[in-house]
Design a protein around this motif. Structure first.
Motif, PDB file in Angstrom:
ATOM      1  N   ASP A 166       0.817  -1.211   0.000  1.00 40.77           N
ATOM      2  CA  ASP A 166       0.000   0.000   0.000  1.00 40.77           C
ATOM      3  C   ASP A 166       0.855   1.267   0.000  1.00 40.77           C
ATOM      4  O   ASP A 166       0.416   2.321   0.456  1.00 40.77           O
ATOM      5  CB  ASP A 166      -0.957   0.015   1.198  1.00 40.77           C
ATOM      6  N   VAL A 167       2.068   1.130  -0.526  1.00 39.68           N
ATOM      7  CA  VAL A 167       2.972   2.279  -0.642  1.00 39.68           C
ATOM      8  C   VAL A 167       2.739   3.013  -1.960  1.00 39.68           C
ATOM      9  O   VAL A 167       2.751   4.240  -2.020  1.00 39.68           O
ATOM     10  CB  VAL A 167       4.439   1.821  -0.527  1.00 39.68           C
ATOM     11  N   VAL A 168       2.544   2.269  -3.025  1.00 43.01           N
ATOM     12  CA  VAL A 168       2.230   2.843  -4.336  1.00 43.01           C
ATOM     13  C   VAL A 168       0.750   2.615  -4.618  1.00 43.01           C
ATOM     14  O   VAL A 168       0.241   1.504  -4.457  1.00 43.01           O
ATOM     15  CB  VAL A 168       3.091   2.202  -5.444  1.00 43.01           C
ATOM     16  N   LYS A 169       0.074   3.683  -5.038  1.00 45.68           N
ATOM     17  CA  LYS A 169      -1.358   3.608  -5.335  1.00 45.68           C
ATOM     18  C   LYS A 169      -1.553   3.499  -6.848  1.00 45.68           C
ATOM     19  O   LYS A 169      -0.836   4.132  -7.624  1.00 45.68           O
ATOM     20  CB  LYS A 169      -2.084   4.855  -4.829  1.00 45.68           C
ATOM     21  N   PHE A 206      10.585   4.261   3.579  1.00 40.31           N
ATOM     22  CA  PHE A 206       9.740   4.441   2.399  1.00 40.31           C
ATOM     23  C   PHE A 206       8.734   3.307   2.290  1.00 40.31           C
ATOM     24  O   PHE A 206       7.564   3.520   1.957  1.00 40.31           O
ATOM     25  CB  PHE A 206      10.618   4.499   1.149  1.00 40.31           C
ATOM     26  N   ARG A 207       9.176   2.085   2.618  1.00 34.56           N
ATOM     27  CA  ARG A 207       8.366   0.904   2.381  1.00 34.56           C
ATOM     28  C   ARG A 207       7.452   0.520   3.543  1.00 34.56           C
ATOM     29  O   ARG A 207       6.551  -0.296   3.354  1.00 34.56           O
ATOM     30  CB  ARG A 207       9.278  -0.283   2.020  1.00 34.56           C
ATOM     31  N   ARG A 246       7.325   9.162  -0.379  1.00 35.96           N
ATOM     32  CA  ARG A 246       5.969   8.602  -0.336  1.00 35.96           C
ATOM     33  C   ARG A 246       4.925   9.670  -0.065  1.00 35.96           C
ATOM     34  O   ARG A 246       3.837   9.654  -0.641  1.00 35.96           O
ATOM     35  CB  ARG A 246       5.923   7.512   0.747  1.00 35.96           C
ATOM     36  N   GLN A 247       5.238  10.609   0.815  1.00 38.85           N
ATOM     37  CA  GLN A 247       4.300  11.678   1.173  1.00 38.85           C
ATOM     38  C   GLN A 247       5.075  12.989   1.221  1.00 38.85           C
ATOM     39  O   GLN A 247       5.682  13.315   2.249  1.00 38.85           O
ATOM     40  CB  GLN A 247       3.644  11.392   2.516  1.00 38.85           C
ATOM     41  N   PRO A 248       5.097  13.743   0.127  1.00 45.86           N
ATOM     42  CA  PRO A 248       5.883  14.986   0.071  1.00 45.86           C
ATOM     43  C   PRO A 248       5.605  15.908   1.247  1.00 45.86           C
ATOM     44  O   PRO A 248       4.453  16.142   1.619  1.00 45.86           O
ATOM     45  CB  PRO A 248       5.437  15.613  -1.252  1.00 45.86           C
ATOM     46  N   PRO A 262      12.355  15.054  -3.514  1.00 45.43           N
ATOM     47  CA  PRO A 262      12.753  13.644  -3.604  1.00 45.43           C
ATOM     48  C   PRO A 262      11.677  12.733  -4.171  1.00 45.43           C
ATOM     49  O   PRO A 262      11.992  11.610  -4.586  1.00 45.43           O
ATOM     50  CB  PRO A 262      13.076  13.283  -2.151  1.00 45.43           C
ATOM     51  N   TRP A 263      10.432  13.160  -4.185  1.00 46.23           N
ATOM     52  CA  TRP A 263       9.369  12.341  -4.747  1.00 46.23           C
ATOM     53  C   TRP A 263       9.459  12.268  -6.271  1.00 46.23           C
ATOM     54  O   TRP A 263       8.852  11.394  -6.876  1.00 46.23           O
ATOM     55  CB  TRP A 263       8.009  12.880  -4.328  1.00 46.23           C
ATOM     56  N   ARG A 264      10.228  13.164  -6.886  1.00 51.68           N
ATOM     57  CA  ARG A 264      10.421  13.107  -8.344  1.00 51.68           C
ATOM     58  C   ARG A 264      11.775  12.442  -8.605  1.00 51.68           C
ATOM     59  O   ARG A 264      12.823  13.056  -8.452  1.00 51.68           O
ATOM     60  CB  ARG A 264      10.371  14.518  -8.941  1.00 51.68           C
TER      61      ARG A 264
END
Length: 332
Positions: free
Chosen positions: A41-44, A122-123, A132-134, A202-204
């Motif tokens: 449930d880390v990547v939607k 992150f995981r 994961r959450q900017p 870092p999210w990019r």
């Protein structure tokens, strides 16, 4: 694992058009990273666009000597391809040093290029993580940051190291990444510019525009009568991510270095090309002193954190040892 809709793409145009018209869409190839992160449930993803039937599984030599690799070529097929074994042995070595046989059989070239970080914060889905959450922070800065965290290319917003072995070899070789957008246009991005430093965003992680699809990775032409090697240091020899690794390519005239490429893994937030260290080698006679100088130069801008200061001397060692092994007979 959240529910999602599934679309099987019939062409590259169909894939990117589907992605551009559906919300929260991800491309599915081998799925060796994507499906794990979706289960956590880390990547939607509301929609998956399956690209496995696209005609992107060929490896071909271009007229200018470069090697064009389809995005869906498996890691196993790429490592065993005759052109790679003969002209890019450092790439074959790097791929075979990564993951398990089962994963290499399933993982694709483009999927490996897009591989996400292994940072436990992150995981875990709950710790502060700017990827994961900017804006939530970086738990690794003050937490456990021993093995999968970097000393090069870090920022106050992220210190996760890039996990790929294959990409370290490609950084040393040099390559172009071909992307296709929903308008049917293609563009190429230098491999050195494809992975982004975390900086303030870092999210990019990649130089992809929305809904772009990687179609090929094209390696630079091989460096004539070169020698190369990939050295990976890790906690255990089986199925483990690098604590520090180096991909080195040398062209020698006796003991003198004519051309050099050095890339590092495990110690940086992206596949790390040590350009200044390379330049220091060129025109010099190989020696133990020179190897030490080059190794120190490659890590001179490193920044250690609470538990990973050892990565600085380890990164130096993985360069010096690789150089020693490649030039054992010529060193003075």
């Amino acid at each position: 694992m959240q529910t999602f809709d599934y679309v099987r793409a019939q062409s590259c145009a169909h894939a990117v058009n589907s992605a551009s018209t559906l919300e929260l869409t991800r491309y599915l190839a081998g799925g060796t990273t994507l499906l794990d992160l979706m289960k956590l449930d880390v990547v939607k993803a509301d929609h998956l666009v399956d690209i496995n039937r696209l005609p992107l599984q060929q490896v071909e030599t271009l007229d200018d000597g470069r090697l064009r690799i389809g995005a869906l070529v498996s890691n196993t097929a790429l490592a065993r391809h005759p052109q790679v074994v003969t002209h890019y042995p450092v790439l074959a070595q790097a791929i075979m040093a990564g993951a398990s046989t089962q994963l290499r059989n399933k993982a694709t070239t483009a999927g490996n290029v897009m591989q996400r970080v292994r940072c436990n914060y992150f995981r875990d889905g709950v710790s502060p993580c700017n990827k994961r959450q900017p804006g939530s922070g970086c738990a690794a800065l003050g937490g456990l940051n021993r093995s999968v965290h970097a000393v090069l290319g870090t920022s106050d917003h992220c210190i996760a190291s890039h996990p790929s072995d294959m990409c370290v070899a490609m950084a040393a070789i040099g390559a172009q990444v071909t992307l296709q957008n929903p308008q049917g246009q293609s563009r190429e991005v230098n491999f050195a510019d494809f992975h982004l430093l975390p900086g303030d965003t870092p999210w990019r992680e990649h130089a992809l525009e929305p809904h772009e699809l990687i179609t090929h990775v094209t390696l630079d032409a091989p460096l004539g009568t070169s020698r190369s090697g990939y050295l990976k240091l890790r906690d255990r020899t089986s199925y483990q991510f690098a604590l520090a690794s180096s991909a080195i390519i040398l062209v020698m005239d006796g003991p003198t270095v004519i051309e050099a490429r050095i890339a590092l893994g495990g110690v940086a937030t992206k596949p790390w090309r040590a350009v200044e260290a390379e330049q220091h080698l060129i025109g010099q006679r190989m020696s133990a002193q020179l190897m030490s100088e080059v190794a120190e130069m490659a890590l001179k801008d490193a920044r250690a954190y609470a538990h990973n200061a050892y990565k600085i001397p380890l990164g130096q060692q993985v360069i010096a040892r690789n150089l020693r092994d490649l030039t054992a007979q010529e060193s003075v």
